[in-house]
Scaffold this motif. Structure first.
Motif, PDB file in Angstrom:
ATOM      1  N   LYS A 167       0.833  -1.208   0.000  1.00 16.91           N
ATOM      2  CA  LYS A 167       0.000   0.000   0.000  1.00 16.91           C
ATOM      3  C   LYS A 167       0.864   1.253   0.000  1.00 16.91           C
ATOM      4  O   LYS A 167       0.593   2.231  -0.726  1.00 16.91           O
ATOM      5  N   LYS A 168       1.919   1.222   0.801  1.00 18.61           N
ATOM      6  CA  LYS A 168       2.833   2.357   0.898  1.00 18.61           C
ATOM      7  C   LYS A 168       3.493   2.656  -0.437  1.00 18.61           C
ATOM      8  O   LYS A 168       3.726   3.826  -0.783  1.00 18.61           O
ATOM      9  N   ASN A 169       3.795   1.600  -1.207  1.00 22.18           N
ATOM     10  CA  ASN A 169       4.498   1.774  -2.473  1.00 22.18           C
ATOM     11  C   ASN A 169       3.575   1.705  -3.694  1.00 22.18           C
ATOM     12  O   ASN A 169       4.044   1.560  -4.823  1.00 22.18           O
ATOM     13  N   HIS A 170       2.255   1.794  -3.430  1.00 17.67           N
ATOM     14  CA  HIS A 170       1.247   1.846  -4.499  1.00 17.67           C
ATOM     15  C   HIS A 170       1.375   0.651  -5.456  1.00 17.67           C
ATOM     16  O   HIS A 170       1.336   0.801  -6.671  1.00 17.67           O
ATOM     17  N   MET A 171       1.507  -0.526  -4.851  1.00 23.37           N
ATOM     18  CA  MET A 171       1.623  -1.755  -5.641  1.00 23.37           C
ATOM     19  C   MET A 171       0.544  -2.739  -5.205  1.00 23.37           C
ATOM     20  O   MET A 171      -0.088  -2.574  -4.168  1.00 23.37           O
ATOM     21  N   LYS A 172       0.366  -3.791  -5.991  1.00 24.89           N
ATOM     22  CA  LYS A 172      -0.592  -4.847  -5.680  1.00 24.89           C
ATOM     23  C   LYS A 172       0.077  -6.211  -5.793  1.00 24.89           C
ATOM     24  O   LYS A 172       1.080  -6.374  -6.488  1.00 24.89           O
ATOM     25  N   TYR A 173      -0.505  -7.187  -5.095  1.00 23.45           N
ATOM     26  CA  TYR A 173      -0.002  -8.563  -5.184  1.00 23.45           C
ATOM     27  C   TYR A 173      -1.148  -9.526  -4.911  1.00 23.45           C
ATOM     28  O   TYR A 173      -2.200  -9.141  -4.382  1.00 23.45           O
ATOM     29  N   LYS A 174      -0.954 -10.786  -5.292  1.00 23.05           N
ATOM     30  CA  LYS A 174      -1.932 -11.828  -5.011  1.00 23.05           C
ATOM     31  C   LYS A 174      -1.372 -12.722  -3.909  1.00 23.05           C
ATOM     32  O   LYS A 174      -0.252 -13.213  -4.021  1.00 23.05           O
ATOM     33  N   ALA A 175      -2.149 -12.929  -2.856  1.00 23.62           N
ATOM     34  CA  ALA A 175      -1.686 -13.731  -1.726  1.00 23.62           C
ATOM     35  C   ALA A 175      -2.190 -15.166  -1.810  1.00 23.62           C
ATOM     36  O   ALA A 175      -3.375 -15.403  -2.071  1.00 23.62           O
ATOM     37  N   LEU A 176      -1.285 -16.123  -1.574  1.00 24.23           N
ATOM     38  CA  LEU A 176      -1.650 -17.523  -1.383  1.00 24.23           C
ATOM     39  C   LEU A 176      -1.377 -17.839   0.082  1.00 24.23           C
ATOM     40  O   LEU A 176      -0.226 -17.849   0.519  1.00 24.23           O
ATOM     41  N   LEU A 177      -2.442 -18.087   0.856  1.00 26.98           N
ATOM     42  CA  LEU A 177      -2.315 -18.275   2.297  1.00 26.98           C
ATOM     43  C   LEU A 177      -2.307 -19.750   2.674  1.00 26.98           C
ATOM     44  O   LEU A 177      -3.050 -20.559   2.107  1.00 26.98           O
ATOM     45  N   PHE A 178      -1.470 -20.094   3.685  1.00 23.40           N
ATOM     46  CA  PHE A 178      -1.340 -21.481   4.132  1.00 23.40           C
ATOM     47  C   PHE A 178      -1.327 -21.536   5.655  1.00 23.40           C
ATOM     48  O   PHE A 178      -0.790 -20.646   6.317  1.00 23.40           O
TER      49      PHE A 178
END
Length: 340
Positions: A167-178
Protein backbone atom coordinates in the motif's frame (compact mmCIF):
# COMPACT_ATOMS: atom_id res chain seq x y z
CA UNK A 1 -19.96 -2.35 62.84
CA UNK A 2 -17.30 -0.90 65.14
CA UNK A 3 -14.01 0.58 63.98
CA UNK A 4 -12.06 -2.38 65.38
CA UNK A 5 -14.24 -4.89 63.56
CA UNK A 6 -13.83 -2.93 60.32
CA UNK A 7 -10.05 -3.02 60.68
CA UNK A 8 -10.08 -6.75 61.43
CA UNK A 9 -12.31 -7.39 58.41
CA UNK A 10 -10.06 -5.26 56.19
CA UNK A 11 -6.89 -7.04 57.34
CA UNK A 12 -8.56 -10.42 56.91
CA UNK A 13 -9.58 -9.59 53.34
CA UNK A 14 -6.07 -8.34 52.55
CA UNK A 15 -4.53 -11.57 53.88
CA UNK A 16 -7.02 -13.68 51.92
CA UNK A 17 -6.22 -11.78 48.73
CA UNK A 18 -2.50 -12.17 49.34
CA UNK A 19 -2.90 -15.88 50.04
CA UNK A 20 -5.06 -16.38 46.97
CA UNK A 21 -2.53 -14.53 44.79
CA UNK A 22 0.36 -16.64 46.04
CA UNK A 23 -1.54 -19.89 45.51
CA UNK A 24 -2.61 -18.82 42.03
CA UNK A 25 0.89 -17.61 41.22
CA UNK A 26 2.35 -21.10 41.63
CA UNK A 27 -0.35 -22.91 39.67
CA UNK A 28 1.71 -23.67 36.55
CA UNK A 29 4.78 -24.93 38.41
CA UNK A 30 2.59 -27.22 40.52
CA UNK A 31 0.95 -28.60 37.37
CA UNK A 32 4.32 -29.05 35.64
CA UNK A 33 5.72 -30.96 38.61
CA UNK A 34 2.56 -33.06 38.83
CA UNK A 35 2.69 -34.06 35.15
CA UNK A 36 6.45 -34.64 35.36
CA UNK A 37 7.52 -32.58 32.36
CA UNK A 38 7.39 -29.14 30.76
CA UNK A 39 4.93 -28.99 27.86
CA UNK A 40 6.48 -26.59 25.37
CA UNK A 41 4.65 -25.27 22.32
CA UNK A 42 6.91 -25.17 19.25
CA UNK A 43 6.58 -24.85 15.48
CA UNK A 44 5.35 -27.61 13.20
CA UNK A 45 8.88 -27.84 11.83
CA UNK A 46 11.46 -25.12 11.08
CA UNK A 47 15.07 -26.13 10.54
CA UNK A 48 17.32 -24.54 13.12
CA UNK A 49 14.49 -23.63 15.49
CA UNK A 50 12.29 -26.66 16.17
CA UNK A 51 12.37 -29.75 14.00
CA UNK A 52 11.74 -33.42 14.71
CA UNK A 53 14.42 -35.45 12.91
CA UNK A 54 14.31 -39.08 11.75
CA UNK A 55 14.90 -40.60 15.19
CA UNK A 56 11.94 -38.47 16.43
CA UNK A 57 14.30 -36.34 18.50
CA UNK A 58 13.51 -32.63 18.56
CA UNK A 59 16.38 -30.26 17.73
CA UNK A 60 16.86 -26.52 17.28
CA UNK A 61 17.25 -23.18 19.00
CA UNK A 62 13.71 -23.02 20.43
CA UNK A 63 13.97 -26.66 21.49
CA UNK A 64 17.14 -25.88 23.46
CA UNK A 65 15.39 -23.01 25.23
CA UNK A 66 12.56 -25.37 26.19
CA UNK A 67 15.11 -27.86 27.51
CA UNK A 68 16.73 -25.10 29.57
CA UNK A 69 13.43 -24.55 31.39
CA UNK A 70 13.08 -28.31 31.93
CA UNK A 71 16.55 -28.42 33.48
CA UNK A 72 15.76 -25.44 35.71
CA UNK A 73 12.71 -27.27 37.06
CA UNK A 74 13.72 -30.95 36.93
CA UNK A 75 17.49 -30.96 36.27
CA UNK A 76 16.73 -33.18 33.27
CA UNK A 77 16.91 -32.13 29.59
CA UNK A 78 14.50 -34.91 28.65
CA UNK A 79 11.65 -33.93 30.98
CA UNK A 80 10.01 -31.85 28.28
CA UNK A 81 7.27 -32.59 25.77
CA UNK A 82 7.21 -30.71 22.48
CA UNK A 83 3.78 -29.84 21.11
CA UNK A 84 3.88 -28.69 17.46
CA UNK A 85 1.46 -25.82 16.89
CA UNK A 86 0.55 -24.03 13.67
CA UNK A 87 0.15 -20.27 13.48
CA UNK A 88 -3.61 -20.35 14.04
CA UNK A 89 -3.58 -22.48 17.19
CA UNK A 90 -0.39 -21.40 18.96
CA UNK A 91 -1.80 -18.59 21.12
CA UNK A 92 -5.14 -20.20 21.89
CA UNK A 93 -3.34 -23.41 22.92
CA UNK A 94 -1.26 -21.49 25.45
CA UNK A 95 -4.25 -19.51 26.67
CA UNK A 96 -6.30 -22.71 27.08
CA UNK A 97 -3.59 -24.46 29.17
CA UNK A 98 -2.74 -26.99 26.45
CA UNK A 99 0.94 -26.03 26.76
CA UNK A 100 2.95 -24.47 29.59
CA UNK A 101 4.85 -21.96 27.45
CA UNK A 102 5.28 -21.01 23.81
CA UNK A 103 8.68 -20.75 22.12
CA UNK A 104 8.13 -20.79 18.36
CA UNK A 105 8.96 -17.93 15.99
CA UNK A 106 6.18 -15.72 17.36
CA UNK A 107 6.59 -11.97 17.01
CA UNK A 108 5.94 -9.85 20.08
CA UNK A 109 2.93 -7.57 19.58
CA UNK A 110 0.66 -5.69 21.96
CA UNK A 111 -2.44 -7.31 20.46
CA UNK A 112 -1.19 -10.82 21.12
CA UNK A 113 -0.47 -10.08 24.75
CA UNK A 114 -3.73 -8.22 25.34
CA UNK A 115 -6.23 -10.22 23.26
CA UNK A 116 -5.00 -13.65 24.41
CA UNK A 117 -4.11 -12.52 27.95
CA UNK A 118 -0.50 -13.63 27.54
CA UNK A 119 2.83 -12.29 28.72
CA UNK A 120 6.01 -12.08 26.66
CA UNK A 121 8.74 -12.67 29.23
CA UNK A 122 11.70 -12.15 26.89
CA UNK A 123 12.72 -11.63 23.28
CA UNK A 124 14.72 -14.70 22.34
CA UNK A 125 15.61 -13.80 18.74
CA UNK A 126 15.56 -10.65 16.60
CA UNK A 127 14.59 -11.18 12.97
CA UNK A 128 13.28 -9.29 9.94
CA UNK A 129 10.81 -10.12 7.19
CA UNK A 130 12.26 -10.77 3.73
CA UNK A 131 11.49 -12.57 0.45
CA UNK A 132 12.58 -15.90 -1.02
CA UNK A 133 12.32 -16.03 -4.80
CA UNK A 134 13.48 -17.82 -7.90
CA UNK A 135 16.48 -16.20 -9.57
CA UNK A 136 14.78 -16.74 -12.93
CA UNK A 137 12.21 -14.11 -11.93
CA UNK A 138 14.85 -11.43 -12.49
CA UNK A 139 13.64 -9.56 -9.41
CA UNK A 140 16.43 -7.77 -7.56
CA UNK A 141 14.41 -5.11 -5.70
CA UNK A 142 11.30 -5.08 -3.52
CA UNK A 143 9.83 -2.46 -5.80
CA UNK A 144 9.75 -5.02 -8.64
CA UNK A 145 7.23 -7.20 -6.81
CA UNK A 146 4.16 -5.45 -8.21
CA UNK A 147 1.63 -7.99 -9.51
CA UNK A 148 3.46 -11.05 -8.09
CA UNK A 149 1.79 -14.05 -6.44
CA UNK A 150 3.28 -14.42 -2.96
CA UNK A 151 3.04 -17.41 -0.62
CA UNK A 152 2.38 -16.46 3.02
CA UNK A 153 1.47 -18.25 6.23
CA UNK A 154 -1.91 -17.20 7.58
CA UNK A 155 -2.44 -15.83 11.10
CA UNK A 156 1.00 -14.20 11.12
CA UNK A 157 2.25 -10.63 11.13
CA UNK A 158 3.78 -11.28 7.67
CA UNK A 159 0.48 -10.71 5.86
CA UNK A 160 -0.23 -7.40 7.58
CA UNK A 161 3.36 -6.22 7.05
CA UNK A 162 3.12 -7.12 3.37
CA UNK A 163 -0.19 -5.28 2.97
CA UNK A 164 1.32 -2.16 4.52
CA UNK A 165 4.42 -2.36 2.32
CA UNK A 166 2.46 -2.72 -0.93
CA UNK A 167 0.00 0.00 0.00
CA UNK A 168 2.83 2.36 0.90
CA UNK A 169 4.50 1.77 -2.47
CA UNK A 170 1.25 1.85 -4.50
CA UNK A 171 1.62 -1.75 -5.64
CA UNK A 172 -0.59 -4.85 -5.68
CA UNK A 173 0.00 -8.56 -5.18
CA UNK A 174 -1.93 -11.83 -5.01
CA UNK A 175 -1.69 -13.73 -1.73
CA UNK A 176 -1.65 -17.52 -1.38
CA UNK A 177 -2.32 -18.28 2.30
CA UNK A 178 -1.34 -21.48 4.13
CA UNK A 179 -1.98 -22.78 7.65
CA UNK A 180 1.41 -24.42 8.04
CA UNK A 181 4.99 -24.15 6.81
CA UNK A 182 5.03 -27.50 5.00
CA UNK A 183 2.08 -26.64 2.75
CA UNK A 184 3.57 -23.23 1.98
CA UNK A 185 6.93 -24.74 1.00
CA UNK A 186 5.27 -27.36 -1.21
CA UNK A 187 3.33 -24.67 -3.06
CA UNK A 188 6.49 -22.64 -3.59
CA UNK A 189 8.40 -25.72 -4.79
CA UNK A 190 5.65 -26.37 -7.36
CA UNK A 191 5.92 -22.71 -8.42
CA UNK A 192 2.35 -21.87 -7.52
CA UNK A 193 4.03 -18.66 -6.42
CA UNK A 194 7.31 -17.13 -7.58
CA UNK A 195 7.86 -15.42 -4.24
CA UNK A 196 7.57 -16.52 -0.62
CA UNK A 197 7.73 -14.17 2.35
CA UNK A 198 8.52 -14.91 5.98
CA UNK A 199 11.09 -14.25 8.68
CA UNK A 200 14.59 -14.13 7.19
CA UNK A 201 15.86 -16.96 9.39
CA UNK A 202 13.01 -19.19 8.24
CA UNK A 203 13.72 -18.34 4.60
CA UNK A 204 17.31 -19.56 5.02
CA UNK A 205 15.95 -22.80 6.50
CA UNK A 206 13.49 -23.23 3.60
CA UNK A 207 16.18 -22.45 1.02
CA UNK A 208 18.48 -25.05 2.56
CA UNK A 209 15.73 -27.69 2.57
CA UNK A 210 14.80 -27.30 -1.09
CA UNK A 211 16.70 -29.21 -3.79
CA UNK A 212 16.55 -26.09 -5.97
CA UNK A 213 18.52 -24.03 -3.44
CA UNK A 214 21.08 -22.90 -6.04
CA UNK A 215 18.26 -21.39 -8.10
CA UNK A 216 16.89 -19.36 -5.18
CA UNK A 217 17.86 -16.04 -3.65
CA UNK A 218 16.80 -14.13 -0.55
CA UNK A 219 15.78 -10.54 -1.06
CA UNK A 220 16.28 -8.83 2.28
CA UNK A 221 13.82 -6.01 2.06
CA UNK A 222 13.64 -5.21 5.76
CA UNK A 223 9.87 -4.87 5.41
CA UNK A 224 9.36 -5.23 9.14
CA UNK A 225 11.18 -6.18 12.32
CA UNK A 226 10.22 -9.47 13.96
CA UNK A 227 11.29 -9.82 17.60
CA UNK A 228 10.46 -13.42 18.57
CA UNK A 229 9.10 -13.65 22.11
CA UNK A 230 8.82 -16.36 24.71
CA UNK A 231 5.18 -16.38 25.85
CA UNK A 232 3.49 -17.60 29.03
CA UNK A 233 0.00 -17.04 30.40
CA UNK A 234 -0.49 -13.65 32.03
CA UNK A 235 -1.67 -14.96 35.39
CA UNK A 236 1.26 -16.72 37.01
CA UNK A 237 4.04 -14.52 38.32
CA UNK A 238 6.17 -17.37 39.61
CA UNK A 239 6.15 -19.31 36.33
CA UNK A 240 6.81 -16.13 34.35
CA UNK A 241 9.83 -15.44 36.56
CA UNK A 242 11.17 -18.97 36.14
CA UNK A 243 10.94 -18.84 32.35
CA UNK A 244 12.19 -15.23 32.11
CA UNK A 245 15.21 -15.66 34.32
CA UNK A 246 16.14 -19.00 32.82
CA UNK A 247 16.47 -17.18 29.50
CA UNK A 248 18.41 -14.25 30.96
CA UNK A 249 20.61 -16.74 32.77
CA UNK A 250 21.78 -17.89 29.31
CA UNK A 251 22.61 -14.33 28.23
CA UNK A 252 24.34 -13.47 31.50
CA UNK A 253 26.41 -16.63 31.33
CA UNK A 254 27.62 -15.64 27.85
CA UNK A 255 28.40 -12.09 28.98
CA UNK A 256 30.39 -13.41 31.95
CA UNK A 257 32.06 -16.09 29.78
CA UNK A 258 30.54 -18.96 31.73
CA UNK A 259 30.12 -22.02 29.51
CA UNK A 260 29.21 -25.67 29.89
CA UNK A 261 32.94 -26.43 29.54
CA UNK A 262 34.27 -24.17 32.30
CA UNK A 263 31.37 -23.95 34.75
CA UNK A 264 32.73 -26.76 36.98
CA UNK A 265 35.98 -24.86 37.45
CA UNK A 266 34.08 -21.62 38.11
CA UNK A 267 31.83 -23.32 40.65
CA UNK A 268 34.84 -24.64 42.59
CA UNK A 269 36.61 -21.27 42.57
CA UNK A 270 36.40 -18.89 45.51
CA UNK A 271 36.40 -15.58 43.63
CA UNK A 272 35.70 -14.11 40.24
CA UNK A 273 32.74 -12.66 38.31
CA UNK A 274 31.46 -16.08 37.28
CA UNK A 275 31.51 -17.38 40.87
CA UNK A 276 29.66 -14.29 42.12
CA UNK A 277 27.08 -14.77 39.38
CA UNK A 278 26.38 -18.36 40.43
CA UNK A 279 26.03 -17.24 44.04
CA UNK A 280 23.48 -14.62 42.97
CA UNK A 281 21.39 -17.25 41.19
CA UNK A 282 21.44 -19.44 44.30
CA UNK A 283 19.86 -16.68 46.39
CA UNK A 284 16.89 -16.62 43.99
CA UNK A 285 16.34 -20.38 44.02
CA UNK A 286 14.20 -20.45 47.18
CA UNK A 287 11.92 -17.70 45.89
CA UNK A 288 11.51 -19.45 42.54
CA UNK A 289 10.99 -22.83 44.25
CA UNK A 290 13.94 -24.29 42.33
CA UNK A 291 17.01 -26.30 43.29
CA UNK A 292 19.87 -24.11 44.62
CA UNK A 293 22.02 -25.31 41.71
CA UNK A 294 19.38 -24.62 39.05
CA UNK A 295 21.59 -22.14 37.19
CA UNK A 296 24.63 -24.42 37.26
CA UNK A 297 22.50 -27.30 36.00
CA UNK A 298 21.11 -25.28 33.08
CA UNK A 299 24.48 -24.03 31.84
CA UNK A 300 26.15 -27.41 32.37
CA UNK A 301 23.51 -29.34 30.45
CA UNK A 302 22.34 -26.83 27.81
CA UNK A 303 25.08 -24.20 27.56
CA UNK A 304 24.90 -20.42 27.43
CA UNK A 305 23.10 -18.36 24.74
CA UNK A 306 26.12 -18.30 22.43
CA UNK A 307 26.63 -22.06 22.65
CA UNK A 308 22.96 -22.69 21.87
CA UNK A 309 22.92 -20.23 18.96
CA UNK A 310 26.10 -21.47 17.30
CA UNK A 311 25.18 -25.16 17.41
CA UNK A 312 21.60 -24.70 16.16
CA UNK A 313 21.70 -21.62 13.90
CA UNK A 314 25.29 -20.41 13.68
CA UNK A 315 28.71 -21.60 12.62
CA UNK A 316 28.30 -25.19 13.84
CA UNK A 317 24.91 -25.62 12.12
CA UNK A 318 23.94 -26.15 8.49
CA UNK A 319 22.44 -22.65 8.32
CA UNK A 320 25.62 -20.75 9.29
CA UNK A 321 23.69 -17.64 10.37
CA UNK A 322 25.58 -14.67 11.78
CA UNK A 323 24.67 -13.41 15.24
CA UNK A 324 23.85 -9.95 13.85
CA UNK A 325 21.19 -8.30 16.02
CA UNK A 326 21.27 -11.36 18.29
CA UNK A 327 24.77 -10.58 19.52
CA UNK A 328 25.18 -9.12 22.99
CA UNK A 329 24.94 -5.33 23.24
CA UNK A 330 28.63 -5.30 24.17
CA UNK A 331 29.33 -6.67 20.67
CA UNK A 332 26.98 -4.44 18.73
CA UNK A 333 23.84 -6.54 18.99
CA UNK A 334 20.47 -6.06 20.71
CA UNK A 335 20.67 -8.80 23.32
CA UNK A 336 20.89 -7.19 26.75
CA UNK A 337 21.58 -9.52 29.68
CA UNK A 338 19.33 -8.11 32.40
CA UNK A 339 21.21 -8.15 35.71
CA UNK A 340 20.49 -10.66 38.46
Amino acid sequence: MGKLNVKVLFLTLMLLCLYATNVFAGETLLQVKKQGYVNCGVSTGILGFSLQVKNKKWTGFDVSLCRAVAVAVFNDVNKVRFTPLNTKERFTSLHDNKVDLLIRNSTLTARREVLYNLQAVAISFFDKQSFLLYKSSGIVSNLQLNGETICIQSATTSKENLDNFFKKNHMKYKALLFDNTKAMIQAFAKKRCEVLTSDTSQLYAIKHALQTADNLSILQGDIASDPFAIYVRNKDTQWANIVRWTFYLLLNAEAKQVTSDNIDTIKKSKTGEGKLFLMQTQTLAKHLDLDPDWAYNVIKKVGNYSQIFERTLGKYSVLKLDRGANALVQKGGLMYPLPF
